[in-house]
Each structure stands twice: as structure tokens, then as C-alpha cells.
Write a protein that holds these residues in place. Sequence first.
Motif, PDB file in Angstrom:
ATOM      1  N   GLN A 235      51.126  22.523   8.600  1.00  0.00           N
ATOM      2  CA  GLN A 235      49.812  23.068   8.901  1.00  0.00           C
ATOM      3  C   GLN A 235      49.411  22.685  10.315  1.00  0.00           C
ATOM      4  OE1 GLN A 235      47.620  21.170   5.631  1.00  0.00           O
ATOM      5  NE2 GLN A 235      47.226  23.214   4.788  1.00  0.00           N
ATOM      6  N   GLN A 236      48.691  23.580  10.953  1.00  0.00           N
ATOM      7  CA  GLN A 236      48.126  23.271  12.263  1.00  0.00           C
ATOM      8  C   GLN A 236      46.678  22.839  12.053  1.00  0.00           C
ATOM      9  OE1 GLN A 236      47.184  26.252  15.588  1.00  0.00           O
ATOM     10  NE2 GLN A 236      49.037  25.269  16.356  1.00  0.00           N
ATOM     11  N   LEU A 237      46.368  21.653  12.558  1.00  0.00           N
ATOM     12  CA  LEU A 237      45.032  21.096  12.383  1.00  0.00           C
ATOM     13  C   LEU A 237      44.304  21.007  13.714  1.00  0.00           C
ATOM     14  CD1 LEU A 237      45.824  18.038  10.053  1.00  0.00           C
ATOM     15  CD2 LEU A 237      45.250  20.379   9.364  1.00  0.00           C
ATOM     16  N   ALA A 238      43.012  21.304  13.688  1.00  0.00           N
ATOM     17  CA  ALA A 238      42.130  20.946  14.795  1.00  0.00           C
ATOM     18  C   ALA A 238      41.594  19.559  14.483  1.00  0.00           C
ATOM     19  CB  ALA A 238      40.991  21.946  14.925  1.00  0.00           C
ATOM     20  N   VAL A 239      41.848  18.601  15.378  1.00  0.00           N
ATOM     21  CA  VAL A 239      41.500  17.202  15.132  1.00  0.00           C
ATOM     22  C   VAL A 239      40.389  16.800  16.092  1.00  0.00           C
ATOM     23  CG1 VAL A 239      42.356  14.829  15.036  1.00  0.00           C
ATOM     24  CG2 VAL A 239      43.880  16.739  14.454  1.00  0.00           C
ATOM     25  N   ARG A 262      40.628  12.809   3.766  1.00  0.00           N
ATOM     26  CA  ARG A 262      39.869  12.180   4.849  1.00  0.00           C
ATOM     27  C   ARG A 262      40.735  11.416   5.840  1.00  0.00           C
ATOM     28  NH1 ARG A 262      34.368  11.519   4.331  1.00  0.00           N
ATOM     29  NH2 ARG A 262      33.415  12.335   2.436  1.00  0.00           N
ATOM     30  N   GLU A 263      42.024  11.307   5.584  1.00  0.00           N
ATOM     31  CA  GLU A 263      42.835  10.413   6.410  1.00  0.00           C
ATOM     32  C   GLU A 263      44.297  10.826   6.387  1.00  0.00           C
ATOM     33  OE1 GLU A 263      42.151   5.885   6.494  1.00  0.00           O
ATOM     34  OE2 GLU A 263      43.823   6.158   5.088  1.00  0.00           O
ATOM     35  N   GLU A 277      39.035  13.008  11.385  1.00  0.00           N
ATOM     36  CA  GLU A 277      38.190  14.194  11.240  1.00  0.00           C
ATOM     37  C   GLU A 277      38.988  15.395  11.694  1.00  0.00           C
ATOM     38  OE1 GLU A 277      33.993  16.112  12.893  1.00  0.00           O
ATOM     39  OE2 GLU A 277      34.442  14.004  13.271  1.00  0.00           O
ATOM     40  N   PHE A 278      39.216  16.335  10.795  1.00  0.00           N
ATOM     41  CA  PHE A 278      40.115  17.447  11.109  1.00  0.00           C
ATOM     42  C   PHE A 278      39.845  18.616  10.179  1.00  0.00           C
ATOM     43  CE2 PHE A 278      42.112  14.242   8.420  1.00  0.00           C
ATOM     44  CZ  PHE A 278      42.440  14.986   7.283  1.00  0.00           C
TER      45      PHE A 278
END
Length: 282
Positions: A235-239, A262-263, A277-278
Amino acid sequence: MKIVFIGYDYTLDIAQRLIADGHEVIHIFTFPCDDVFSSNTQITAFATHFKISISDHTITSNDINTLIDQGAEIFLCAGYPKKIPAINADKAYGINLHPSLLPRVRGVMPLPFIIMHEPEAAGFTVHKLVKDFDAGDILYQEATPIDKYTDVETLSARVAVRAPDAISAIIKDIKTYWDNATPQDNDDASSYNTPDTDMRQLNWSDTAENLRLKGRAFGRFGVIANVTNNMNETQQLAVFQFTTWPEEHSHETGTLLRSSPREIIISIQDGYICLKEFQVVE
């Protein structure tokens, strides 16, 4: 004065100050936002509340001329990623708020580059809108503090709390500021393109220190992480928030060690990174 405001949620405080000072905001231009790296929901609600017309299409010369015909005296830009057509200075003032000490760090998104490359350019500039991005004569400049711990939230906040007062003072005496504006020294200029996905990417083979610098530079703007979860799905995450720490380990770089809502903890070159946070990028 009758003012056209050009901006988005981050610069809403300036639009609010214009109303508080008794000016008439006759139109607001914003732009389509992804609600990840930028948003315009608050400024849209603001426009609705004060019954101000608002649009998010690319500004055209016809828009400019129509608003001048409606009495617009100032076009105030404070966060707009597209080129604004020329504004006839005999008919209206066109000014832009740029969050760096120009001519250093020209570009649509200067704050990450200030943190990573040019901390001496921390501050903001109010300048005339001209055909070239961020190149107009300077009406006002103000430096802001920065050190090796300053992150993009702190740097942008320091601009945000100072800018409304500066804009208020400039508009009250706009002709004096306009007539006494000073040209930029193009020989001293630096400019940067908008950060792309590669620049935002978290590289697990990088060091804890370098990843922390990237985190300070992008913060709420977000970085990108490609994470393979426990079901072997990438998956591509915005962090938006993470921590790193150096620590010896025997894991292969990029090993997923913990994954929860959450982690996420992953091994990096010289330690670990914890994504706090993502959200998944669709």
C-alpha cells in the motif's frame, strides 16, 4: 477597499483579517485540493458565511478584468499554485505573499527546501505580482526564527501568525508600499520545483537522521511510504507524523516489524522508523 482574495485553508487567517479590518472581499479564488496535502473546505465555508462568491477554476484574464469592472482595487494572493494573468497596475494592485525571503527559494512550495537547504531564507515576502513566479518588486519582508529542530509546522506557524498584521499594515498604506517597492536581485535568486513523489518518498535504506530531516521538512504536507502489510499487500501511504531512532539490529532493511491501525514499525539502515499518523493514498 474592495479586495479579491486568492488562497486556501492555510491562509484563511488573512482573509478573516481583511473582513475584520473593514475591507470588502468581493470574490475568492481557490483551487482544487486533495484534502491530503492541501484543503479548501474552511475557506469555502468562510465564503458561504459571508456571502462571498468563490471559484476554484484557473484564473483567467477575463476573470481579472470582470472583477476590476466590479470595483476590485487589490488582488491579494496568499497560496495559489498556478500562474495568475497580468493585472493592469493602473487599474488595480496585484500582490503576493510568499513564505521565504525572496529572491531565495522561489517556487510553489518553498518551506521544505528552506528546512533542508536554505534555512537563512526563513521568513516571508510581500511582492508585486508579475509575469514570472515570485519575481516582483518587494513591498515588505520579515525574517522568522529557525534552528536545526524547526519543523515545517513551526516554520509555517511563524509565518501564519505574522502575516495578517503585515498584510493589514500594507493595505492601509498600499500606495506608499507600492511606490517604494524594491527590485529583486535575480543574481542572488534560487528556485525549486514543486516536490514530486520521489522527493517525498521515505527510503528504508536511508539513515534515521536523514529521515528525520525529511520529516521536519514535510510534516503535515506529508511524505510517501510504500508498505507491504501482513497480508503481503503493498500500500502507498501518506504519512504525516513519524519518529526514527538509531539502533543496531539484524533485520533486513525495510522489514515490517509491527503493523496496527495506529502504528507501523519498519527497520531502516541504522535503526527503526515508527509511522504514527498516516492514511492510504487512493
